[in-house]
Design a protein around this motif. Structure first.
Motif, PDB file in Angstrom:
ATOM      1  N   GLY A  48       0.237   4.051  -2.900  1.00 55.23           N
ATOM      2  CA  GLY A  48       0.321   5.416  -2.322  1.00 55.23           C
ATOM      3  C   GLY A  48       1.272   6.300  -3.214  1.00 55.23           C
ATOM      4  O   GLY A  48       1.156   7.042  -3.970  1.00 55.23           O
ATOM      5  N   LEU A  75      -6.936  10.956   1.142  1.00 53.11           N
ATOM      6  CA  LEU A  75      -7.285   9.479   1.056  1.00 53.11           C
ATOM      7  C   LEU A  75      -8.526   9.193   1.758  1.00 53.11           C
ATOM      8  O   LEU A  75      -8.516   9.213   3.213  1.00 53.11           O
ATOM      9  N   ARG A  91      -6.311   0.741   4.725  1.00 54.25           N
ATOM     10  CA  ARG A  91      -4.716   0.939   4.220  1.00 54.25           C
ATOM     11  C   ARG A  91      -4.408   2.544   3.896  1.00 54.25           C
ATOM     12  O   ARG A  91      -3.361   2.782   3.707  1.00 54.25           O
ATOM     13  N   ALA A  92      -5.372   3.392   4.156  1.00 46.78           N
ATOM     14  CA  ALA A  92      -4.930   4.740   3.965  1.00 46.78           C
ATOM     15  C   ALA A  92      -3.752   5.219   4.469  1.00 46.78           C
ATOM     16  O   ALA A  92      -3.018   6.060   4.034  1.00 46.78           O
ATOM     17  N   TYR A 108       0.790  -1.093   0.086  1.00 45.29           N
ATOM     18  CA  TYR A 108      -0.135  -0.001  -0.066  1.00 45.29           C
ATOM     19  C   TYR A 108       1.104   1.164  -0.084  1.00 45.29           C
ATOM     20  O   TYR A 108       0.460   2.185  -0.583  1.00 45.29           O
ATOM     21  N   MET A 168      -0.697   4.238   2.478  1.00 46.68           N
ATOM     22  CA  MET A 168      -0.660   4.886   1.238  1.00 46.68           C
ATOM     23  C   MET A 168      -0.402   6.514   1.372  1.00 46.68           C
ATOM     24  O   MET A 168       0.386   7.128   0.590  1.00 46.68           O
ATOM     25  N   THR A 201      -6.053  11.565   5.600  1.00 47.62           N
ATOM     26  CA  THR A 201      -6.905  10.308   5.480  1.00 47.62           C
ATOM     27  C   THR A 201      -8.250  10.756   6.335  1.00 47.62           C
ATOM     28  O   THR A 201      -8.268  11.295   7.308  1.00 47.62           O
ATOM     29  N   THR A 257      -7.788  10.142  -3.624  1.00 42.70           N
ATOM     30  CA  THR A 257      -7.799   8.857  -3.898  1.00 42.70           C
ATOM     31  C   THR A 257      -8.700   7.815  -2.850  1.00 42.70           C
ATOM     32  O   THR A 257      -8.816   8.187  -1.885  1.00 42.70           O
ATOM     33  N   CYS A 277      -9.176   4.409  -1.013  1.00 46.21           N
ATOM     34  CA  CYS A 277      -8.081   3.492  -0.587  1.00 46.21           C
ATOM     35  C   CYS A 277      -8.886   2.092  -0.349  1.00 46.21           C
ATOM     36  O   CYS A 277     -10.020   1.948   0.056  1.00 46.21           O
TER      37      CYS A 277
END
Lengths: 360, 256
Positions: free
Chosen positions: A66, B54, B79-80, A62, B83, B98, B73, B75
């Motif tokens: 990102g 996110l 999982r933000a 992940y 990322m 997030t 984006t 996610c």
């Protein structure tokens, strides 16, 4: 001529990535690939790059997602159990069309397997889409240190060209073996601008949203899937890669990839010296699979022997390509000189198998 | 006759960052109000141009990416923070935010979130706590109150079977890389203003490079709670805030 150095396959992975302009690596230690994150943690800060050690391979994939959203070249590497953890993220990378390079230095599986043992037991996982939902990643299977270095560069190019995850698959033998490599830069041509990358809207005006908003309408869903289907068809048309060795004039075609192909090539030479007309077909792209070229080679030879250090995985794609027109035999991991630690399929064992087939 | 329209002063309206698109929220849901908080704070801090949002999986995804005019984006579930980590490391000047629900951050993504704190990432998280899984139809969340009925705790949440409610900002406050941790609500106008101040502080900590900021929003889910929108406001005052006290749990000017 460029500089030549003696390095392990794992080192060649890292150097190939940096050669391709990758400055961001997100990874987690696992044998037998830990030399890759170790090298990256040392070298990337020197060139203004970043190494982040995640809490798991799930974290790694992940971070890759990102990082990929920013449009930069990013990668991770792992070994088999770690790839299972990355499977979910692979599916998202494919769905959201995020370029990324994922290296799998395969260890013997299933389950926790054995990190100190070579094997080619991830073939099905990497070629059939290890995550959910139905997708493909291009899978490159180098067979030498130089090819690892070169294909790493190609992997980043293909990831950008087709917008998606690209896998490079090696194994314990290739990862740990030291071979000379030439540090050459490969140029694959121009690439389109990454007009989808998230950077903050001030750099362009107008915001960007990278989720599949298309999924909220019926036509959007259909268009989205047709676009992916067409992309995969285009990859199958344009990106199939393989190498043939004495394969146009043989009566037994050996099919093998990666480290097994190195062994099989030795067996071909050994067999030819004994008067056996052997040839080698080595898929370089495991997906897209060289279906037509294998079918043609198999028909010409009349017989096929698949040599792979697994329970029998590549053989499924070979059988599907040959479509029963000629017999397909398999020498799998039971052909190792020692099924336990450090066992490999020696060329002599391949010749033994050939002799058995000749007696039939 | 005097033109009365010239006397009319506009005191409120749609925030400049609020896109025309519809949010996907049920009547009485507080996420629309929280969207306004996010819009106004980003506008007031002047960071919209460098903002990258996110959104997690769940109702948090339903509104933010489609209604706030910054880069976004979606996610995978939980999982933000991973990322966001990569984005912030690659673009250290970006404002990376997030937006995650209680299931997304508190259940499936708790490890991912905690590890972002362990690494001392410089991010901001809006944590939406409505005590249920709204998107999937009102199942138990890690923040479901003891005794609260959900579709997977039909007799009420029971300690023996389901454990205890999760307190995220209190937990985050124990981590050395966290600069700001607070809990707020938007169920009254005064609390709306306090919530804005909290989120503004959290984002400012990120922009100043001080450390991670997390703001929990205790919020209503009328269908998930089986209550009418107005009844939800009382439920927040009487039940939710009893388990989840408002306030700042951490506010540091520097993290070491």
């Amino acid at each position: 001529m460029s500089e030549r150095i003696l390095v392990s396959g794992n080192n060649a992975v890292a150097r190939g990535a940096i050669q391709a302009g990758c400055k961001y690596f997100f990874g987690y230690p696992i044998t037998p690939q830990s030399e890759i994150p170790e090298y990256m943690s040392k070298e990337l800060p020197k060139i203004g790059g970043i190494y982040v050690q995640s809490e798991s391979e799930s974290g790694s994939i992940y971070m890759v997602y990102g990082g990929g959203l920013t449009g930069k070249r990013i990668m991770t590497s792992t070994s088999s159990p770690g790839l299972s953890l990355m499977a979910e993220g692979m599916s998202y990378l494919a769905e959201q069309e995020i370029p990324a390079v994922i290296v799998d230095v395969v260890r013997m599986g299933p389950g926790i397997g054995t990190g100190g043992q070579g094997a080619q037991t991830d073939y099905l996982q990497v070629t059939k889409g290890c995550g959910h939902g139905g997708y493909h990643a291009i899978v490159l299977a180098p067979a030498s240190g130089q090819e690892i270095f070169d294909l790493m560069q190609l992997a980043f190019f293909l990831a950008d060209k087709y917008r998606g995850p690209v896998m490079v698959i090696t194994d314990f033998i290739l990862g740990q073996t030291e071979e000379p490599i030439e540090l050459r830069t490969l140029d694959f041509g121009p690439l389109p601008e990454k007009e989808w990358a998230l950077t903050g809207k001030e750099k362009r005006g107008g915001n960007r949203v990278t989720h599949v908003a298309a999924f909220f309408t019926y036509q959007g869903i259909l268009n989205y899937h047709m676009k992916l289907i067409e992309k995969y068809a285009e990859i199958k048309r344009a990106e199939v890669r393989y190498e043939k060795y004495l394969a146009d004039d043989c009566d037994l075609l050996i099919v093998a990839y990666g480290s097994s192909a190195r062994i099989a090539r030795g067996a071909v030479d050994m067999g030819r010296a004994k008067g056996f007309k052997l040839g080698l077909f080595r898929p370089i792209t495991l997906w897209p699979f060289p279906v037509e070229a294998i079918a043609e080679g198999a028909s010409k030879a009349g017989r096929v022997l698949v040599v792979e250090d697994s329970q029998g995985q590549l053989v499924e794609d070979v059988e599907a390509s040959v479509k029963g027109r000629v017999p397909v035999h398999l020498l799998g991991m039971w052909g190792r000189h020692n099924v336990g630690g450090g066992g490999i399929i020696h060329p002599e064992r391949v010749i033994e198998e050939v002799e058995k087939l000749n007696e039939r | 006759m005097k033109d009365k329209s010239s006397d009319v002063k506009k005191v409120t309206g749609r925030p400049g960052l609020r896109l025309q698109s519809l949010g996907m929220y049920c009547p009485g849901c507080h996420y629309g109000i929280i969207t306004r908080v996010i819009c106004e704070v980003i506008e007031e801090l002047g960071v919209a141009g460098k903002a990258i949002g996110l959104a997690g999986v769940g109702c948090s995804f339903g509104g933010a990416p489609m209604t706030i005019d910054i880069d976004w984006t979606s996610c995978p579930h939980g999982r933000a923070p991973a990322m966001a980590t990569a984005i912030k490391r690659i673009y250290p000047d970006a404002m990376v935010l997030t937006v995650q629900g209680d299931g997304d951050l508190g259940a499936i993504g708790l490890g991912c979130f905690m590890n972002a704190l362990v690494r001392g990432e410089n991010l901001t998280t809006v944590f939406l706590n409505n005590a249920v899984y709204g998107t999937t139809g009102g199942q138990m969340a890690p923040t479901t109150l003891l005794g609260m009925k959900t579709t997977t705790t039909p007799l009420g949440r029971d300690i023996k079977t389901n454990g205890y409610p999760l307190h995220v900002p209190e937990l985050a406050a124990t981590m050395r890389g966290v600069a700001y941790a607070a809990r707020c609500t938007v169920h009254t106008p005064a609390n709306f203003q306090r919530a804005k101040k909290s989120l503004k502080t959290a984002i400012q900590k990120q922009m100043d490079g001080i450390g991670y900021g997390i703001v929990e929003f205790v919020s209503a889910c009328p269908p998930g709670w089986g209550l009418k929108p107005l009844e939800c406001l009382d439920y927040i005052s009487e039940r939710m805030l009893e388990e989840y006290p408002l306030g700042e749990f951490k506010n540091l000017d520097k993290t070491d």
